[in-house]
Motif scaffolding. Structure first.
Motif, PDB file in Angstrom:
ATOM      1  N   GLY A   1       0.846  -1.206   0.000  1.00 29.11           N
ATOM      2  CA  GLY A   1       0.000   0.000   0.000  1.00 29.11           C
ATOM      3  C   GLY A   1       0.870   1.239   0.000  1.00 29.11           C
ATOM      4  O   GLY A   1       2.081   1.174   0.234  1.00 29.11           O
ATOM      5  N   VAL A   2       0.235   2.366  -0.240  1.00 32.41           N
ATOM      6  CA  VAL A   2       0.962   3.639  -0.224  1.00 32.41           C
ATOM      7  C   VAL A   2       1.530   3.903   1.176  1.00 32.41           C
ATOM      8  O   VAL A   2       2.643   4.424   1.315  1.00 32.41           O
ATOM      9  CB  VAL A   2       0.023   4.773  -0.699  1.00 32.41           C
ATOM     10  CG1 VAL A   2       0.523   6.138  -0.266  1.00 32.41           C
ATOM     11  CG2 VAL A   2      -0.096   4.719  -2.210  1.00 32.41           C
TER      12      VAL A   2
ATOM     13  N   GLU B   1       2.493   1.676   3.414  1.00 27.86           N
ATOM     14  CA  GLU B   1       3.723   0.869   3.568  1.00 27.86           C
ATOM     15  C   GLU B   1       4.880   1.557   2.836  1.00 27.86           C
ATOM     16  O   GLU B   1       6.009   1.582   3.315  1.00 27.86           O
ATOM     17  CB  GLU B   1       3.554  -0.540   3.001  1.00 27.86           C
ATOM     18  CG  GLU B   1       2.872  -1.512   3.942  1.00 27.86           C
ATOM     19  CD  GLU B   1       1.398  -1.653   3.617  1.00 27.86           C
ATOM     20  OE1 GLU B   1       0.809  -0.720   3.010  1.00 27.86           O
ATOM     21  OE2 GLU B   1       0.822  -2.692   3.973  1.00 27.86           O
TER      22      GLU B   1
ATOM     23  N   TYR C   1      -3.840  13.514   6.470  1.00 30.14           N
ATOM     24  CA  TYR C   1      -4.155  12.082   6.614  1.00 30.14           C
ATOM     25  C   TYR C   1      -3.352  11.494   7.785  1.00 30.14           C
ATOM     26  O   TYR C   1      -2.108  11.471   7.749  1.00 30.14           O
ATOM     27  CB  TYR C   1      -3.803  11.386   5.305  1.00 30.14           C
ATOM     28  CG  TYR C   1      -4.160   9.927   5.244  1.00 30.14           C
ATOM     29  CD1 TYR C   1      -5.462   9.495   5.463  1.00 30.14           C
ATOM     30  CD2 TYR C   1      -3.194   8.976   4.943  1.00 30.14           C
ATOM     31  CE1 TYR C   1      -5.793   8.154   5.402  1.00 30.14           C
ATOM     32  CE2 TYR C   1      -3.516   7.632   4.859  1.00 30.14           C
ATOM     33  CZ  TYR C   1      -4.814   7.229   5.102  1.00 30.14           C
ATOM     34  OH  TYR C   1      -5.124   5.897   5.038  1.00 30.14           O
TER      35      TYR C   1
ATOM     36  N   CYS D   1       1.161  15.872   0.837  1.00 33.96           N
ATOM     37  CA  CYS D   1      -0.063  15.152   0.477  1.00 33.96           C
ATOM     38  C   CYS D   1      -0.676  15.905  -0.707  1.00 33.96           C
ATOM     39  O   CYS D   1      -1.104  17.050  -0.554  1.00 33.96           O
ATOM     40  CB  CYS D   1      -1.014  15.133   1.667  1.00 33.96           C
ATOM     41  SG  CYS D   1      -2.343  13.942   1.482  1.00 33.96           S
TER      42      CYS D   1
ATOM     43  N   ASP E   1       2.970  11.885  -1.402  1.00 37.94           N
ATOM     44  CA  ASP E   1       1.873  10.916  -1.455  1.00 37.94           C
ATOM     45  C   ASP E   1       0.860  11.468  -2.459  1.00 37.94           C
ATOM     46  O   ASP E   1       0.132  12.422  -2.158  1.00 37.94           O
ATOM     47  CB  ASP E   1       1.273  10.776  -0.053  1.00 37.94           C
ATOM     48  CG  ASP E   1       0.041   9.869  -0.027  1.00 37.94           C
ATOM     49  OD1 ASP E   1      -0.578   9.661  -1.091  1.00 37.94           O
ATOM     50  OD2 ASP E   1      -0.318   9.398   1.064  1.00 37.94           O
TER      51      ASP E   1
ATOM     52  N   ILE F   1      -1.578   9.653  -4.022  1.00 40.09           N
ATOM     53  CA  ILE F   1      -2.565   8.583  -4.232  1.00 40.09           C
ATOM     54  C   ILE F   1      -3.864   9.115  -4.849  1.00 40.09           C
ATOM     55  O   ILE F   1      -4.537   8.403  -5.579  1.00 40.09           O
ATOM     56  CB  ILE F   1      -2.855   7.837  -2.895  1.00 40.09           C
ATOM     57  CG1 ILE F   1      -3.598   6.524  -3.136  1.00 40.09           C
ATOM     58  CG2 ILE F   1      -3.618   8.700  -1.905  1.00 40.09           C
ATOM     59  CD1 ILE F   1      -3.696   5.619  -1.911  1.00 40.09           C
ATOM     60  N   HIS F   2      -4.194  10.386  -4.579  1.00 39.86           N
ATOM     61  CA  HIS F   2      -5.454  10.947  -5.103  1.00 39.86           C
ATOM     62  C   HIS F   2      -5.242  11.693  -6.429  1.00 39.86           C
ATOM     63  O   HIS F   2      -6.130  12.435  -6.865  1.00 39.86           O
ATOM     64  CB  HIS F   2      -6.062  11.918  -4.085  1.00 39.86           C
ATOM     65  CG  HIS F   2      -6.527  11.268  -2.808  1.00 39.86           C
ATOM     66  ND1 HIS F   2      -7.740  10.630  -2.694  1.00 39.86           N
ATOM     67  CD2 HIS F   2      -5.935  11.132  -1.601  1.00 39.86           C
ATOM     68  CE1 HIS F   2      -7.883  10.144  -1.465  1.00 39.86           C
ATOM     69  NE2 HIS F   2      -6.799  10.433  -0.777  1.00 39.86           N
TER      70      HIS F   2
ATOM     71  N   SER G   1      -5.506   2.642  -6.605  1.00 36.96           N
ATOM     72  CA  SER G   1      -6.523   2.164  -5.660  1.00 36.96           C
ATOM     73  C   SER G   1      -7.655   3.145  -5.407  1.00 36.96           C
ATOM     74  O   SER G   1      -8.817   2.736  -5.317  1.00 36.96           O
ATOM     75  CB  SER G   1      -5.865   1.775  -4.337  1.00 36.96           C
ATOM     76  OG  SER G   1      -5.224   2.895  -3.757  1.00 36.96           O
TER      77      SER G   1
HETATM   78  C1  LIG Z   1      -3.446  10.534   1.275  1.00 39.49           C
HETATM   79  C2  LIG Z   1      -3.612   9.062   1.460  1.00 39.49           C
HETATM   80  N1  LIG Z   1      -2.527   8.273   1.442  1.00 39.49           N
HETATM   81  C3  LIG Z   1      -2.622   6.934   1.597  1.00 39.49           C
HETATM   82  C4  LIG Z   1      -3.849   6.330   1.785  1.00 39.49           C
HETATM   83  C5  LIG Z   1      -3.911   4.852   2.002  1.00 39.49           C
HETATM   84  O1  LIG Z   1      -3.268   4.185   1.006  1.00 39.49           O
HETATM   85  P1  LIG Z   1      -3.029   2.617   1.068  1.00 39.49           P
HETATM   86  O2  LIG Z   1      -4.323   1.978   1.423  1.00 39.49           O
HETATM   87  O3  LIG Z   1      -2.538   2.268  -0.286  1.00 39.49           O
HETATM   88  O4  LIG Z   1      -1.983   2.409   2.135  1.00 39.49           O
HETATM   89  C6  LIG Z   1      -5.009   7.109   1.792  1.00 39.49           C
HETATM   90  C7  LIG Z   1      -6.320   6.497   1.996  1.00 39.49           C
HETATM   91  O5  LIG Z   1      -7.289   7.128   2.255  1.00 39.49           O
HETATM   92  C8  LIG Z   1      -4.877   8.508   1.622  1.00 39.49           C
HETATM   93  O6  LIG Z   1      -5.947   9.309   1.612  1.00 39.49           O
END
Ligand SMILES: Cc1ncc(COP(=O)(O)O)c(C=O)c1O
Length: 397
Positions: free
Chosen positions: A95-96, A98, A121, A177, A209, A211-212, A243
Motif C-alpha cells: 500500500g501507499v 507501507e 491524513y 499530500c 503521497d 494517491i489521489h 486504488s
Molecule cells: C493521502 C492518502 N494516502 C494513503 C492512503 C492509504 O493508502 P493505502 O491503502 O494504499 O496504504 C489514503 C487512503 O485514504 C490517503 O488518503
C-alpha cells in the motif's frame, strides 16, 4: 460502456471496512456511511473481467510484476501528467502507507525531523513516529475558504541543529499530500515550484503521497511534484496507486517512483519483507490503467455533480456550516466551527442526531478541530439523504 453510478449496491457482509466495521468504529448502528476513503461504486468492468480470467486459473503462487504492467504505469503517468519515467524507477509496495514507512526509513535516521502539513491524513504521524523520527508541524494556512501552504513557516523549520560540527539541517524530509487529504486542495504548479525551491535550498527530501492524483474536480489539474524540474525529480520519492481512482484499495498494490538510484536502494533495504506483490492487485492495476479511461471520465463527471450538490445545498440551506470547496479527492472538508461545539459535542451531534458516519476533523491533527470529513464517492441519493439528515440535526442554524 456507460457506468451507472446512481445505482445503490448493498455492500454489507462483504468484509467492507466502510460498511461492516462502521458499528464497531462509531458505536452506533445504521449510520449512513460516508467515512473511510473508498467508493460506493463498483470498479471498472474490464478490471472485473481481468480478475475473473485470472481467478479461473487456480494457481495463486508467488508472482512478480510483468513488463506489461510497468509499461501501463509509464503510459498512465506520461499521458496524464506529462512525466516521463523509467521502468527501473518503479518499486512496488503493498500500500501507499507501507511505501511511506519505507521512504521515511530510507531517508531519515531515528531522531531526525520530518515535516507534515496538518490537518493531514493521520497515518502519516504514526509512520514518522514508528521510524523514531520527530514530527514537525508546518500547519496549512486557512485564508478565507482556501488552504495554502505556509512556506515562510517552513523556512523557519530549517534551523541548523548545531553550529558545530556541521550545519547540515536536521529536517530530513517533508511529507507532501497532493492532492491534500482532508482539505481537498489540488496544489498548483506555482505552489509546488515554491515548495520545491524551499526544500531544495535546505536539502530536504520530499516524499509525495499522490494517491489521489487522478481525482480532480472540474478545472483543477494535478501536477506531479517530481515533474516540476529535473532537480526535484532527483529529490522526491513519489507514492502512487490505482486504488483510489478505481476503488481497488482492498487489493493492496501500489508503487513508488524513485528516480535517484541511491534512494531506491535505501528504500528497498528499508522495506519489511521481500517485496513480493499481490497477484490480483497487479492484474487489476494493469486492467484499470489500460482500460479505465472511460470509467474515470464518467466518474469525475459524477463526482463533480455530487460536490456541486453538497456544496450548493449547504450554502443555501445550512449556512451555519461551510464546505471548503473541494478541488480534488472525493472528500469534502466541512467547517462546523461556528456551531460552537467542542469535538465531543460535535461528534455526538453528527453520530447520534444526524446518524452519519463521517471522519472527525480532530483526528487529522492540528487545525482539524470543529471540522468533519465527508466521503462523497457514493450514489447521489446518499448525498441527498446525508444533506437531509444534516439539515434536520441543525434546525434553525
Ligand atoms: C493521502 C492518502 N494516502 C494513503 C492512503 C492509504 O493508502 P493505502 O491503502 O494504499 O496504504 C489514503 C487512503 O485514504 C490517503 O488518503
Amino acid at each position: 460502456m456507460q457506468y451507472d453510478f446512481d445505482r445503490l449496491v448493498d455492500r454489507r457482509h462483504t468484509h467492507s471496512s466502510k460498511w461492516d466495521l462502521s458499528h464497531a468504529m462509531f458505536g452506533e448502528k445504521d449510520l449512513l456511511n460516508m467515512w473511510v476513503a473508498d467508493m460506493d461504486f463498483p470498479c471498472p468492468q474490464p478490471v472485473v473481467e481481468a480478475l475473473r480470467r485470472r481467478v479461473e486459473h487456480p494457481f495463486y503462487g508467488y508472482t512478480f510484476a510483468p513488463d506489461s504492467l510497468y509499461d501501463a504505469i509509464i503510459e498512465w503517468v506520461g499521458k496524464r501528467y506529462g512525466w516521463s519515467i523509467k521502468k527501473e524507477w518503479i518499486v512496488f509496495n503493498p500500500g501507499v502507507i507501507e511505501g511511506l514507512y519505507s521512504a521515511i526509513k530510507a531517508l531519515a535516521k531515528p531522531g531526525d525531523e520530518i515535516v507534515v502539513q496538518p490537518p493531514v491524513y493521520y497515518p502519516f504521524y504514526q509512520a514518522i513516529k514508528q521510524a523514531g523520527c520527530q514530527l514537525v508541524y508546518n500547519p496549512l494556512r486557512l485564508e478565507g475558504t482556501r488552504y495554502t501552504m505556509d512556506l515562510e513557516g517552513l523556512e523557519g523549520k530549517f534551523r541548523p541543529a548545531t553550529t558545530f560540527p556541521t550545519h547540515y539541517p536536521r529536517v530530513k524530509a517533508l511529507v507532501l499530500c497532493s492532492p491534500h487529504n482532508p482539505v481537498a486542495r489540488v496544489w498548483s504548479r506555482g505552489e509546488l515550484e515554491e515548495l520545491g525551491r524551499v526544500c531544495l535550498a535546505n536539502r530536504c527530501a520530499i516524499i509525495a503521497d499522490e494517491i489521489h492524483c487522478d481525482l480532480t474536480v472540474g478545472e483543477a489539474r494535478h501536477t506531479v511534484m517530481a515533474s516540476v524540474s529535473k532537480e526535484l525529480e532527483q529529490h522526491t520519492i513519489t507514492l502512487m496507486s490505482a486504488s483510489k481512482t478505481f476503488n481497488l484499495a482492498g487489493l493492496h498494490t501500489s508503487y513508488a517512483i524513485i528516480p535517484q538510484a541511491q534512494w531506491r536502494d535505501q528504500f528497498r533495504q528499508a522495506r519489511v519483507g521481500h517485496g513480493s506483490v499481490n497477484l490480483f492487485g497487479l492484474v487489476a492495476m494493469e486492467a484499470a490503467y489500460r482500460h479505465g479511461d472511460d470509467y474515470l471520465r464518467q466518474l469525475l463527471d459524477y463526482l463533480k455533480g455530487n460536490v456541486g450538490l453538497f456544496t450548493g445545498y449547504i450554502r443555501e440551506n445550512i449556512p451555519a456550516i461551510h464546505v471548503v470547496p473541494p478541488e480534488g479527492t472525493y472528500l469534502a472538508w466541512v467547517d462546523m466551527r461556528r456551531l460552537g461545539l467542542d469535538n465531543l459535542q460535535l461528534q455526538r451531534l453528527i453520530r447520534q442526531k444526524a446518524r452519519l458516519a463521517v471522519n472527525d476533523g480532530y483526528a487529522f491533527g492540528p487545525g482539524g478541530d470543529g471540522f468533519q470529513r465527508f466521503n462523497l464517492a457514493c450514489p447521489r441519493s446518499v448525498v441527498r439523504e446525508a444533506l437531509g439528515r444534516l439539515e434536520a440535526a441543525l434546525p434553525g442554524r
